[in-house]
Write an enzyme that holds these catalytic residues in place. Structure first.
Site, PDB file in Angstrom:
ATOM      1  N   CYS A  94      13.395  10.574   7.272  1.00 11.27           N
ATOM      2  CA  CYS A  94      13.356  10.074   8.654  1.00 11.27           C
ATOM      3  C   CYS A  94      14.700  10.246   9.360  1.00 11.27           C
ATOM      4  O   CYS A  94      14.744  10.495  10.565  1.00 11.27           O
ATOM      5  CB  CYS A  94      12.966   8.594   8.660  1.00 11.27           C
ATOM      6  SG  CYS A  94      11.297   8.263   8.058  1.00 11.27           S
ATOM      7  N   GLU A  98      10.378   0.808  10.414  1.00  9.16           N
ATOM      8  CA  GLU A  98      11.359   1.895  10.275  1.00  9.16           C
ATOM      9  C   GLU A  98      10.582   3.176  10.497  1.00  9.16           C
ATOM     10  O   GLU A  98       9.781   3.586   9.661  1.00  9.16           O
ATOM     11  CB  GLU A  98      12.023   1.845   8.900  1.00  9.16           C
ATOM     12  CG  GLU A  98      13.269   2.707   8.809  1.00  9.16           C
ATOM     13  CD  GLU A  98      12.993   4.081   8.223  1.00  9.16           C
ATOM     14  OE1 GLU A  98      12.904   5.046   9.034  1.00  9.16           O
ATOM     15  OE2 GLU A  98      12.869   4.187   7.006  1.00  9.16           O
ATOM     16  N   LYS A 116       0.850  -1.192   0.000  1.00 11.13           N
ATOM     17  CA  LYS A 116       0.000   0.000   0.000  1.00 11.13           C
ATOM     18  C   LYS A 116       0.889   1.246   0.000  1.00 11.13           C
ATOM     19  O   LYS A 116       1.589   1.519   0.977  1.00 11.13           O
ATOM     20  CB  LYS A 116      -0.921   0.056   1.216  1.00 11.13           C
ATOM     21  CG  LYS A 116      -1.979   1.167   1.083  1.00 11.13           C
ATOM     22  CD  LYS A 116      -2.569   1.597   2.403  1.00 11.13           C
ATOM     23  CE  LYS A 116      -1.736   2.658   3.087  1.00 11.13           C
ATOM     24  NZ  LYS A 116      -1.766   3.977   2.401  1.00 11.13           N
ATOM     25  N   GLU A 129       9.990  15.393  15.979  1.00 10.45           N
ATOM     26  CA  GLU A 129      10.311  15.316  14.556  1.00 10.45           C
ATOM     27  C   GLU A 129       9.416  16.282  13.783  1.00 10.45           C
ATOM     28  O   GLU A 129       8.197  16.140  13.780  1.00 10.45           O
ATOM     29  CB  GLU A 129      10.115  13.895  14.048  1.00 10.45           C
ATOM     30  CG  GLU A 129      10.543  13.705  12.599  1.00 10.45           C
ATOM     31  CD  GLU A 129      10.367  12.278  12.124  1.00 10.45           C
ATOM     32  OE1 GLU A 129      11.206  11.825  11.325  1.00 10.45           O
ATOM     33  OE2 GLU A 129       9.398  11.625  12.541  1.00 10.45           O
TER      34      GLU A 129
END
Length: 480
Positions: free
Chosen positions: A295, A261, A187, A392
């Site tokens: 990331c 991850e 997906k 983040e």
């Protein structure tokens, strides 16, 4: 307080999307064919212009079930029984087609994602092809992968990927899964589905057996249905820590194998003996590459006090040369933020930085009235208590802190719930090794940043997830 440097200007690009045939609507890819979805279709837009690119089918639970059944049939009857050397031929063929269609893929990626074409063209697509070439080489050598003399595939892999590197994340997950003999239901992110659907066409072009790769498009509910499906043997996810935790809760108590991850808040550490100009380039690449939608972005800059003023001056001067503009212009350095939702988060956290007393500096820029844009920004006067140093942001925003000793640098770098990556800039090899040994990060770069290779494993500690992708280690997640 916000200060600005020398302005740079938005540069419109020549028309270059004609290289891509964007269809007005796209279906799901199930069992080797494109089919209509049963959910409500959604639109994917260009982040640079907010222009609707295409309408995409949404997969509901029944569509996900059909895709998993197609993958299971292909696994049982064809793919798991095929010798590794034959699977390798398909992977190699896919890699060659990706190279042949690289311009088309790069333009489509930049249109749908907002990233500069030179990044799609020179980094993303070549690395995508390299992953398929690399794992094609492993397909008939799995007994040497460290999982015993007779390693076996897991079965059907359900894979959910993010919007920051749509095609690259697809390659990271599909290539090792297929090399090991698994079949896949993938997906893509809701905002960036188009290159995954073009990859489905590449699978057809490569004559990949029907059902080996299936693509289901949709939002969070589609991903949740895939992760929770009882006939999925392996779940691989790249994305936010919050969603990763939800996935871990969903698969708890099942026999599903999982790799996650997740997010990061990487420290980029510059010592006083570092090559400053080289470090500045690494800092810029570490946080402004792909608009900071990375990331492992070096979003926390830790500078030794004795070189702080010099480095900051050079960094601001370098930032003033960056060009923000149309993602399809080959001279563009900074493209568009991927979505209005992500732009809102970047703005909110930047305003929190202002409120908490950090000093904002950004390059002056007249932003376009259409699309999603945010100028490269740095915050100084940042402490570890500031939210911009802890959370983040996932955008082109850099928080700058200082340190005096290596021990202080390690303490500040590790003072985060994340542990995905870090960078160390110094002239001393012994210091590099000592720092790498003490930093709690899955990847530590030395005198460089954001360098990737399909032969090298990637993954994190703590809330940055678990498991590794890339290299021989990436095979272990798909073998038993």
């Amino acid at each position: 307080m916000t200060t600005q440097g020398t302005p740079f200007e938005y540069a419109p690009a020549p028309e270059s999307r004609s290289v891509v045939d964007i269809k007005p609507s796209y279906g799901l890819f199930v069992g080797g064919e494109f089919v209509d979805g049963h959910g409500t279709s959604f639109k994917t837009i260009s982040p640079a212009t907010e222009e609707v690119l295409a309408e995409v089918a949404e997969a509901d639970d029944a569509d996900v079930d059909a895709a998993v059944k197609a993958a299971r049939k292909a696994y049982d009857k064809v793919w798991s029984r095929m010798p590794g050397r034959e699977r390798a031929k398909y992977l190699y063929r896919i890699a060659r087609i990706i190279q042949e269609r690289s311009r088309e893929l790069a333009v489509l990626e930049s249109l749908d994602n907002g990233k500069p074409i030179k990044e799609s063209r020179d980094v993303d697509i070549p690395t995508v092809a390299a992953h398929f070439f690399y794992y094609a080489g492993w397909a008939d050598k799995l007994e040497h992968a460290g999982r015993g003399t007779d390693p076996r595939p897991l079965g059907v892999a359900g894979q959910v990927i993010p919007w920051n590197f749509p095609l690259l994340m697809l390659a990271w997950k599909i290539a090792p899964a297929l090399a090991c003999g698994n079949t896949v239901v993938l997906k893509p992110a809701e905002t960036t589905p188009l290159t995954a659907l073009l990859f489905a066409e590449i699978c057809q072009q490569a004559d990949l057996p029907p059902g080996v790769v299936n693509i289901v498009t949709g939002a969070g509910a589609t991903g949740q249905a895939l992760v929770a499906h009882p006939d999925v043997d392996k779940v691989a996810f790249t994305g936010s820590t919050e969603v990763g935790k939800a996935i871990a809760r969903t698969v708890a108590g099942t026999s599903k194998r999982v790799t996650l991850e997740l997010g990061g808040k990487a420290a980029n550490i510059v010592f006083d003996d570092a090559p400053i100009d080289q470090a500045v380039e690494g800092i810029v690449d570490g946080i402004f590459f792909n608009q900071g939608h990375v990331c492992c972005a070096g979003s926390r800059l830790l500078v030794q006090e004795s070189v702080y003023d010099d480095l900051l001056e050079r960094l601001k001067r370098r930032m003033s040369t960056l060009r923000m503009g149309d993602p399809l212009d080959k001279n563009t350095d900074i493209g568009a933020i991927n979505s209005g939702e992500q732009l809102k988060r970047i703005r909110e956290l930047s305003e929190v930085g202002d409120t908490e007393g950090a000093e904002r500096w950004e390059v002056a820029c007249d932003l376009p009235t259409q699309g999603f844009w945010f100028p490269p920004t740095i915050f100084t006067g940042v402490s570890q208590a500031h939210r911009i140093a802890r959370e983040e942001i996932f955008g082109p925003v850099l928080s700058v802190l200082t340190f005096r000793t290596p021990a202080e640098a390690v303490e500040k770098a590790n003072n985060t719930p994340y542990g995905l990556s870090a960078g160390v800039w110094t002239d001393k090899g012994s210091r590099i090794l000592a720092m790498a040994d003490r930093l709690r990060a899955g990847v530590v770069w030395a005198n460089t940043f954001n360098k990737f290779d399909p032969t090298s494993p990637f993954g994190g500690f703590k809330e940055s997830g678990y498991g590794r992708e890339g290299g021989r280690h990436g095979l272990e997640a798909y073998l038993k």
